[in-house]
Design an enzyme around this catalytic site. Structure first.
Site, PDB file in Angstrom:
ATOM      1  CB  SER A   1     -29.411  58.143 -22.738  1.00  0.00           C
ATOM      2  OG  SER A   1     -28.943  56.963 -22.523  1.00  0.00           O
TER       3      SER A   1
ATOM      4  CG  ASP B   1     -27.966  56.278 -26.422  1.00  0.00           C
ATOM      5  OD1 ASP B   1     -28.390  57.465 -26.082  1.00  0.00           O
ATOM      6  OD2 ASP B   1     -27.104  55.979 -25.301  1.00  0.00           O
TER       7      ASP B   1
END
Length: 304
Positions: free
Chosen positions: A38, A182
């Site tokens: 991320s 993600d």
């Protein structure tokens, strides 16, 4: 072989940038491998290129418009506290367009392509340093790790963007016939992957306090409830990743040096405040400096 691992954490990535700056510029750590999830994936390319001033400038100037092409919430201040509320118009417009998510993050995709040039990509790909980003394959229900050595420029930028898409608030991406989101949904702190790739010493920046100091207030709207639920799940994933990382280190006789945030930086890492993130970068640098001070040396995690 030394590796730097940076966890997910949204806007808190500014703190990780400060820690990494000290480790690279002052502690003179030379990394053969960078692994990020991320916000960590957004940092590692520039860190590997030693272009710290460039990524610092990005993290100290980014705001909501830099990330979202359609922001699903509005930020309000009440009694000195920031809270989010649903942006009904943007969410409704997204659904009318057939989107599967509350918001879209195409602006972040463009920011990544502007900040990492094809020349920088080729320079990094032709170096001896490996850079790996973490993504979650929702279609195959598995975590995948994408090395720059296996990517074209376009694919590499896409994987960084995908790794940073905090679904369902940001874009859900279909690539190679699969839906991706993600990387933190599966591997928030990818220590195990770094060790499996040969790292014998790993510096790990975890964008969370080592001990839980947070007692959340009751949710005031559906969006706050969803973010609270996701924060709870990611906390559990983080603790699991750290435990597995320690077990893997024990099995491979590897050393792990942990750098946690010393205080709770924010309760909502989707809020990108330029002034606050600039301050967090400085705090991260000073924190790492203190951890590496001769009178207060860092104690690596080593299991017999």
């Amino acid at each position: 072989m030394r590796a730097l691992v940076i966890s997910g954490g949204g806007s808190k990535g500014a703190f990780a940038g400060g820690v990494a700056q000290f480790l690279i510029e002052e502690a003179r750590h030379r990394y053969d491998l960078f692994v990020g999830t991320s916000t960590g994936s957004l940092l590692i390319s520039h860190l590997a290129l030693n272009k710290i001033d460039k990524i610092k400038e990005i993290y100290s100037s980014v705001d909501q418009d830099s990330i979202f092409s359609s922001c699903p919430f509005v930020i309000k201040r009440k009694h000195g506290q920031e809270m989010i509320a649903i942006n009904h118009w943007n969410v409704l417009r997204n659904f009318m367009k057939g989107s599967k998510t509350f918001g879209e993050s195409e602006n972040l995709r463009e920011l990544i392509r502007r900040s990492i040039t094809p020349e920088e990509f080729n320079l990094l790909k032709n170096s001896t340093t490996d850079v790996v980003v973490t993504v979650s394959n929702l279609s195959l229900n598995q975590v995948e790790y994408k090395s720059i050595n296996d990517c074209t420029y376009d694919d590499y930028c896409d994987w960084i963007w995908i790794s940073s898409n905090y679904t369902p608030f940001m874009s859900l991406v279909r690539k190679n016939g699969c839906e991706y989101a993600d990387g933190g949904l599966g591997s928030l702190v990818p220590i195990e992957e770094a060790i499996k790739r040969g790292a014998t010493e790993v510096d790990v920046i975890v964008l969370h306090t080592e001990v839980n100091y947070l007692n959340r207030m009751p949710s005031r709207n559906p969006f706050e409830l969803i973010t609270t639920i996701f924060a709870f799940m990611l906390d559990r994933i983080e603790h699991q990743n750290v435990r597995i990382g320690k077990m893997t280190a024990n099995q491979h006789n590897a050393i792990i040096n942990f750098y946690y945030t010393p205080t709770v930086l924010t309760t909502n890492s989707l809020i990108f405040n330029k002034e606050r993130m600039t301050l967090w970068w400085k705090k991260g640098y000073l924190y790492a400096k203190n951890k590496n001070d001769e009178t207060n040396p860092i104690e690596p995690y080593i299991q017999e």
